[in-house]
Design a protein around this motif. Sequence first.
Motif, PDB file in Angstrom:
ATOM      1  N   HIS A 160      10.964   9.750  -0.410  1.00  0.00           N
ATOM      2  CA  HIS A 160       9.928   9.326  -1.323  1.00  0.00           C
ATOM      3  C   HIS A 160      10.111   8.239  -2.285  1.00  0.00           C
ATOM      4  N   THR A 209       0.750  -1.142  -0.264  1.00  0.00           N
ATOM      5  CA  THR A 209       0.221  -0.040  -0.280  1.00  0.00           C
ATOM      6  C   THR A 209       0.722   1.287  -0.147  1.00  0.00           C
ATOM      7  N   GLU A 210       0.579   1.961  -1.198  1.00  0.00           N
ATOM      8  CA  GLU A 210       1.915   3.607  -0.803  1.00  0.00           C
ATOM      9  C   GLU A 210       0.974   3.985   0.164  1.00  0.00           C
ATOM     10  N   SER A 211       0.268   4.688   0.308  1.00  0.00           N
ATOM     11  CA  SER A 211       0.201   5.656   1.332  1.00  0.00           C
ATOM     12  C   SER A 211       0.464   5.378   1.908  1.00  0.00           C
ATOM     13  N   VAL A 268       6.701  -0.681  -3.868  1.00  0.00           N
ATOM     14  CA  VAL A 268       4.989  -1.210  -3.620  1.00  0.00           C
ATOM     15  C   VAL A 268       4.908  -1.759  -4.437  1.00  0.00           C
ATOM     16  N   THR A 293       4.627   4.995   2.413  1.00  0.00           N
ATOM     17  CA  THR A 293       4.688   6.754   2.497  1.00  0.00           C
ATOM     18  C   THR A 293       4.870   7.531   4.015  1.00  0.00           C
ATOM     19  N   VAL A 316      10.133   4.227  -1.106  1.00  0.00           N
ATOM     20  CA  VAL A 316       9.294   3.732  -1.189  1.00  0.00           C
ATOM     21  C   VAL A 316       8.879   2.618  -2.889  1.00  0.00           C
TER      22      VAL A 316
END
Length: 114
Positions: free
Chosen positions: A56, A41-43, A61, A46, A59
């Motif tokens: 960033h 889950t990217e959110s 994904v 992040t 990250v």
Amino acid sequence: MVASREFDLLIYGATGYTGKRVAAHAIDKYPTLKIGIGGRTESKLTKVANDLGLPHSSVVVAPLEDDGGGTNATLIEAVGRARVVLACAGPYRQCGMPLVRAAVKAETDYLDLC
């Protein structure tokens, strides 16, 4: 193994309790290590990156699902960005083998907490 990779260490499952602690420890104790944090889950990734002071670009994904043969191209590409992938996603019974298969295909060293 490929000599040049974007990350020295990719911590997959970095949004969970243990993954966050492992990432924080690695950043604190090994400041020169190029660390990526991975998960589904990217959110969430992040937020963890922001909390840990990572850019960033750290990250990564990638879903864990594969067909049982290690053909999840997104996961293989994600794991291939690192010299070592450390599996912190659980439950390991369900999450472990897709990461192992991807690591083999990407010629990336693999570690887990079990």
